[in-house]
Write a protein that holds these residues in place. Structure first.
Motif, PDB file in Angstrom:
ATOM      1  N   LYS A  26       0.842  -1.122  -0.059  1.00 18.92           N
ATOM      2  CA  LYS A  26      -0.048   0.074  -0.063  1.00 18.92           C
ATOM      3  C   LYS A  26       0.956   1.160  -0.121  1.00 18.92           C
ATOM      4  N   ARG A  27       0.789   2.158  -1.075  1.00 19.49           N
ATOM      5  CA  ARG A  27       1.600   3.186  -0.778  1.00 19.49           C
ATOM      6  C   ARG A  27       0.866   4.414  -1.545  1.00 19.49           C
ATOM      7  N   ASP A  28       0.503   5.501  -0.735  1.00 21.22           N
ATOM      8  CA  ASP A  28      -0.122   6.535  -1.001  1.00 21.22           C
ATOM      9  C   ASP A  28       0.877   7.647  -1.410  1.00 21.22           C
ATOM     10  N   GLY A  29       0.853   7.894  -2.643  1.00 24.43           N
ATOM     11  CA  GLY A  29       1.771   8.756  -3.419  1.00 24.43           C
ATOM     12  C   GLY A  29       3.153   8.150  -3.350  1.00 24.43           C
ATOM     13  N   VAL A  30       4.104   8.986  -3.866  1.00 25.91           N
ATOM     14  CA  VAL A  30       5.581   8.418  -3.901  1.00 25.91           C
ATOM     15  C   VAL A  30       6.387   9.473  -3.384  1.00 25.91           C
ATOM     16  N   GLU A  31       6.485   9.888  -2.074  1.00 26.35           N
ATOM     17  CA  GLU A  31       7.220  10.655  -1.320  1.00 26.35           C
ATOM     18  C   GLU A  31       8.946   9.980  -1.375  1.00 26.35           C
ATOM     19  N   SER A  32       9.748  10.632  -1.769  1.00 24.52           N
ATOM     20  CA  SER A  32      11.072  10.245  -2.035  1.00 24.52           C
ATOM     21  C   SER A  32      12.138  11.188  -1.429  1.00 24.52           C
ATOM     22  N   LYS A  33      13.308  10.689  -1.193  1.00 23.32           N
ATOM     23  CA  LYS A  33      14.501  11.427  -0.718  1.00 23.32           C
ATOM     24  C   LYS A  33      15.596  10.581  -1.211  1.00 23.32           C
ATOM     25  N   LEU A  34      16.682  11.475  -1.466  1.00 19.86           N
ATOM     26  CA  LEU A  34      17.904  10.795  -1.628  1.00 19.86           C
ATOM     27  C   LEU A  34      18.413   9.802  -0.670  1.00 19.86           C
ATOM     28  N   ASN A  35      18.875   8.251  -0.978  1.00 18.91           N
ATOM     29  CA  ASN A  35      19.319   7.413  -0.133  1.00 18.91           C
ATOM     30  C   ASN A  35      20.124   7.908   0.909  1.00 18.91           C
ATOM     31  N   PRO A  36      20.158   8.080   2.123  1.00 18.95           N
ATOM     32  CA  PRO A  36      20.811   8.632   3.138  1.00 18.95           C
ATOM     33  C   PRO A  36      22.376   7.942   3.010  1.00 18.95           C
ATOM     34  N   TYR A  37      22.475   6.933   2.961  1.00 15.94           N
ATOM     35  CA  TYR A  37      24.027   6.235   2.770  1.00 15.94           C
ATOM     36  C   TYR A  37      24.841   6.956   1.540  1.00 15.94           C
ATOM     37  N   ASP A  38      23.975   7.500   0.600  1.00 20.17           N
ATOM     38  CA  ASP A  38      24.743   8.018  -0.461  1.00 20.17           C
ATOM     39  C   ASP A  38      25.250   9.497  -0.132  1.00 20.17           C
ATOM     40  N   LEU A  39      24.669   9.993   0.731  1.00 23.87           N
ATOM     41  CA  LEU A  39      25.511  11.530   1.086  1.00 23.87           C
ATOM     42  C   LEU A  39      26.954  11.037   1.636  1.00 23.87           C
ATOM     43  N   TYR A  40      27.211  10.215   1.926  1.00 17.65           N
ATOM     44  CA  TYR A  40      28.483   9.822   2.769  1.00 17.65           C
ATOM     45  C   TYR A  40      29.514   9.511   1.216  1.00 17.65           C
ATOM     46  N   ALA A  41      28.820   8.786   0.196  1.00 20.00           N
ATOM     47  CA  ALA A  41      29.586   8.570  -0.965  1.00 20.00           C
ATOM     48  C   ALA A  41      29.872  10.037  -1.922  1.00 20.00           C
ATOM     49  N   LEU A  42      28.674  10.750  -1.774  1.00 20.06           N
ATOM     50  CA  LEU A  42      28.678  12.125  -2.386  1.00 20.06           C
ATOM     51  C   LEU A  42      30.058  12.969  -1.425  1.00 20.06           C
ATOM     52  N   GLU A  43      29.904  12.672  -0.188  1.00 22.29           N
ATOM     53  CA  GLU A  43      30.792  13.654   0.651  1.00 22.29           C
ATOM     54  C   GLU A  43      32.198  13.282   0.373  1.00 22.29           C
ATOM     55  N   THR A  44      32.441  11.922   0.234  1.00 23.37           N
ATOM     56  CA  THR A  44      33.796  11.322  -0.011  1.00 23.37           C
ATOM     57  C   THR A  44      34.318  11.944  -1.471  1.00 23.37           C
ATOM     58  N   ALA A  45      33.640  11.952  -2.221  1.00 20.12           N
ATOM     59  CA  ALA A  45      33.725  12.381  -3.834  1.00 20.12           C
ATOM     60  C   ALA A  45      34.026  13.834  -3.578  1.00 20.12           C
ATOM     61  N   MET A  46      33.427  14.762  -2.841  1.00 20.63           N
ATOM     62  CA  MET A  46      33.637  16.253  -2.544  1.00 20.63           C
ATOM     63  C   MET A  46      35.150  16.442  -2.149  1.00 20.63           C
ATOM     64  N   ARG A  47      35.371  15.679  -1.086  1.00 23.94           N
ATOM     65  CA  ARG A  47      36.630  15.823  -0.445  1.00 23.94           C
ATOM     66  C   ARG A  47      37.738  15.585  -1.665  1.00 23.94           C
ATOM     67  N   LEU A  48      37.474  14.633  -2.445  1.00 23.58           N
ATOM     68  CA  LEU A  48      38.670  14.154  -3.171  1.00 23.58           C
ATOM     69  C   LEU A  48      38.776  15.202  -4.188  1.00 23.58           C
ATOM     70  N   LYS A  49      37.469  15.686  -4.578  1.00 21.48           N
ATOM     71  CA  LYS A  49      37.480  16.981  -5.645  1.00 21.48           C
ATOM     72  C   LYS A  49      38.131  18.076  -5.112  1.00 21.48           C
ATOM     73  N   GLU A  50      38.100  18.397  -3.698  1.00 23.70           N
ATOM     74  CA  GLU A  50      38.663  19.472  -3.280  1.00 23.70           C
ATOM     75  C   GLU A  50      40.037  19.413  -3.111  1.00 23.70           C
ATOM     76  N   GLU A  51      40.560  18.328  -2.737  1.00 20.82           N
ATOM     77  CA  GLU A  51      42.260  17.848  -2.547  1.00 20.82           C
ATOM     78  C   GLU A  51      42.598  17.425  -3.708  1.00 20.82           C
ATOM     79  N   HIS A  52      41.936  16.956  -4.687  1.00 25.91           N
ATOM     80  CA  HIS A  52      42.816  16.368  -6.153  1.00 25.91           C
ATOM     81  C   HIS A  52      42.124  16.932  -7.220  1.00 25.91           C
ATOM     82  N   SER A  53      41.429  18.151  -7.309  1.00 24.95           N
ATOM     83  CA  SER A  53      40.932  18.725  -8.307  1.00 24.95           C
ATOM     84  C   SER A  53      40.124  17.676  -9.223  1.00 24.95           C
ATOM     85  N   ALA A  54      39.377  16.831  -8.714  1.00 26.74           N
ATOM     86  CA  ALA A  54      38.643  15.878  -9.325  1.00 26.74           C
ATOM     87  C   ALA A  54      37.485  16.163 -10.000  1.00 26.74           C
ATOM     88  N   SER A  55      36.813  15.551 -10.951  1.00 30.48           N
ATOM     89  CA  SER A  55      35.283  15.911 -11.545  1.00 30.48           C
ATOM     90  C   SER A  55      34.558  14.933 -10.998  1.00 30.48           C
TER      91      SER A  55
END
Lengths: 265, 395
Positions: A26-55
């Motif tokens: 039973k699902r009323d509507g489809v309220e969604s969010k970004l998977n919380p564990y992915d925030l850590y993956a994104l943060e890791t990428a951002m740190r590498l981006k800042e320190e190693h000029s990654a894209s």
């Protein structure tokens, strides 16, 4: 350095109920969010981006509304977004999902590092990262809890095992899945929101992928089938003790004693 | 191809049809009802829509020849020279499945200097223990381990491969399943088998709020992972004719992009999963200092102190002590929950405990539904009294 972060949009709440009559969610509507564990993956990428000029490119698969998740990644600092969206991707299990993502990665092109969250909050399987690495033929390390060093050829990481920490050098290109808590995820930035509001997103359908055999995607490419869903069981038999605190303490002591929990070697 | 096709002429009320799909995947395109990328093939539109409007066309791809895939294989895991107990638990379940479907039980193990380990596996009911004993396999690296499991599967063609849901298992099982392009079901809590060797896999989803029954009907082998302490360790029993088979990987199969620099034990915090007795603290604990009382209770019982997510989130307890879906799964002989309401997220991590005692002042708390003994009272009077009695009994 080129990084791809795989993300997923998940239901906002896991409080789902089952329609007992026909065994569906039973699902009323489809309220969604970004998977919380992915925030850590994104943060890791951002740190590498800042320190190693990654894209940093983000890649996701899902229905059209998962654009929101990609926009959120832009607000954290991701540079480009790719969405795999096609009716023929529907009903995908772990294998078909991983395969579709692998095709998406091939479409994006060269990369050094893929970062995934540890798991999602809806499927909870923690398996897509390893299967994706297999389809790409690259090494992978799961449960990464610390990054020691990065150079042009490799990354040095700690893998969090139940009783050990395994430290290793992993050659690029490779895939890692990161533990919750590897870094504290930043909040989405309003400034970046304004700056990226018009940024184009790359929408990919089956026809855009190197392998266009529809039998490899969605339900058709999924070896596992959900036969039925049902509510979880709860223990039925139990005894309830009520009364005044000290008396309850006495009764609990006797109960533990009777059940041999107080025996020592 | 499996797909849903739409017979437009059988749809009278388009608006009603648009509301059928819980994923919002039915839309109108150029005046026609169509299905978009949100479709999960859940088939609700077929069941609940106008008769005959939505039709499922079934998959007609060839399936694996199941008669050629026989045997229940358990991937045993060795850490620091010792078998992980989940390996024994899986061997017990494998034996049960094998008896029901007239198959053999394999244990397969990778590592270095494995002779004692192989002997031990024989004692837990494997018909064949297949050993890959090479220095390159001493530490876990994904590519050589996958190569070894691939070699085993190609040599023995098991119908089922059971893997512990450990850090290693949750990396090795999906990688190998993808190599064989077959299905994998993670974190199964119930396993059963059909006479045709189809594995019935039941696992929680959506944070434990629903259970899903999953099959892998057309592919072999069928991979499943099971977490530690879901099943029980069987009695020791060596089978007649049980044997150890040594196999070796060629150097070309041992290559890896991973170089292990160091494997060091974590600081000696005793693992919660190993505890036989656990005292778990929850939101009913009013102050950080009050945890000392529960810590004392745990020590008196030779147990360990754990907590619900609430106390981890407010920083009173370390994440490694958290029981629940997003924390540890425990199966102690005794767990005493103190001031824990028993949300499904917590319960999923401990409801296989052998004996559950719940102390909570709210008679309506969900924890009482799964507790064997519910104590409806104030933990601040029940626990001090219990501590006093325990001390008295030792004096």
């Amino acid at each position: 350095m080129r990084i791809i972060v795989c993300i997923k949009q998940v239901p906002r709440s896991t409080q789902v109920e089952i329609d007992e009559k026909n065994g569906t969610l039973k699902r009323d509507g489809v309220e969604s969010k970004l998977n919380p564990y992915d925030l850590y993956a994104l943060e890791t990428a951002m740190r590498l981006k800042e320190e190693h000029s990654a894209s940093v490119a983000v890649l996701t698969m899902g229905p059209p509304q998962c654009e929101e998740a990609v926009r959120e990644a832009f607000m954290m600092g991701a540079d480009s977004g790719f969405i795999l969206s096609d009716r023929r991707f529907g009903g995908a299990d772990v294998l078909a999902t991983s395969y579709t993502l692998a095709q998406g990665v091939r479409r994006i092109g060269d990369f050094d590092l893929i970062i995934c969250g540890k798991q999602t909050t809806d499927g909870d399987t923690a398996q897509v990262g390893a299967e994706l690495a297999e389809f790409l033929g690259i090494p992978h390390v799961t449960n990464v809890c610390r990054i020691h060093a990065v150079n042009t050829e490799k990354i040095t990481v700690d893998m969090d095992m139940p009783a050990h920490i395994e430290t290793s050098d992993v050659d690029f290109p490779c895939l890692i899945t990161v533990e919750k808590g590897i870094f504290e995820p930043r909040l989405p930035s309003y400034k970046l929101k304004l700056a990226t509001v018009d940024r184009a997103i790359n929408w990919l359908t089956l026809d855009d992928l190197p392998d266009r055999d529809a039998g490899h995607y969605g339900l058709n490419g999924s070896p596992t089938q959900v036969k039925r869903i049902f509510p979880p069981d709860t223990h039925q038999e139990h005894i309830m003790l009520e009364g005044e605190g000290a008396e309850l303490g006495d009764r609990l002591f006797e109960l533990l004693n009777d059940n041999k929990f107080l025996q020592k070697l | 191809m499996t797909e849903i096709i739409i017979h437009q002429e059988k749809i009278a009320d388009v608006d009603a049809v648009l509301k059928l799909c819980p994923f919002g995947a039915i839309e109108v395109n150029d005046g026609k009802v169509a299905i978009n990328a949100g479709c999960r093939l859940c088939r609700i539109c077929i069941k609940k829509g106008p008769a005959g409007a939505f039709e499922l066309i079934e998959n007609d791809a060839p399936a694996a020849d199941k008669s050629k895939w026989r045997g229940i294989a358990v991937v045993a895991e060795v850490t620091a020279g010792k078998l992980h107990p989940v390996s024994f638990e899986l061997l017990g379940k494998a034996r049960e499945l094998a008896e029901k479907s007239a198959q053999e039980v394999y244990a397969v193990v990778f590592g270095f200097r494995l002779a004692p380990v192989a002997e031990e596996l024989l004692d837990y009911g494997a018909d064949k223990v297949v050993v890959y004993d090479q220095p390159e396999l001493e530490h876990f690296r994904i590519e050589p381990y996958t190569a070894a499991l691939e070699d085993f599967i190609n040599a023995f063609h098991p119908s089922v491969v059971l893997v512990g849901g450990t850090t290693v298992g949750r990396s090795l099982a999906p990688r190998t399943a993808a190599r064989f392009r077959t299905g994998l079901t993670a974190d199964c809590t119930i396993l059963d088998i059909q006479p045709d060797t189809d594995l019935d896999q039941i696992r929680p989803a959506y944070g434990g709020n629903i259970m899903a029954h999953i099959n892998t009907p057309r592919h072999r082998p069928q991979f499943a992972t099971v977490r530690y302490k879901i099943f029980s360790i069987p009695e020791k029993c060596r089978r007649d004719g049980a044997e150890v088979i040594q196999r070796k990987l060629a150097p070309s199969a041992l290559g890896s992009g991973i170089k292990v620099l160091e494997v060091k034990p974590k600081p000696p915090v005793k693992m919660l999963e190993d505890a036989e007795i656990i005292v778990a603290a929850g939101r009913g604990v009013k102050k950080l200092e009050d945890l000392a009382m529960l810590h004392e209770l745990a020590e008196l019982l030779d147990g360990q102190l754990a907590s619900s997510r609430a106390l981890v989130e407010c920083g009173w307890a370390p994440a490694g002590r958290q029981i629940g879906l997003s924390g540890r799964t425990v199966k102690p002989k005794l767990i005493i929950t103190c001031g824990i309401s028993g949300a499904i997220q917590f319960a999923a991590g401990m409801n296989n405990s052998e004996f559950i005692v719940a102390i909570n002042s709210d008679p309506e708390a969900a924890i009482f539904k799964i507790a064997h003994v519910g104590i409806c009272g104030d933990l601040y009077s029940v626990v001090p009294r219990l501590i006093e009695r325990l001390k008295g009994s030792m004096a």
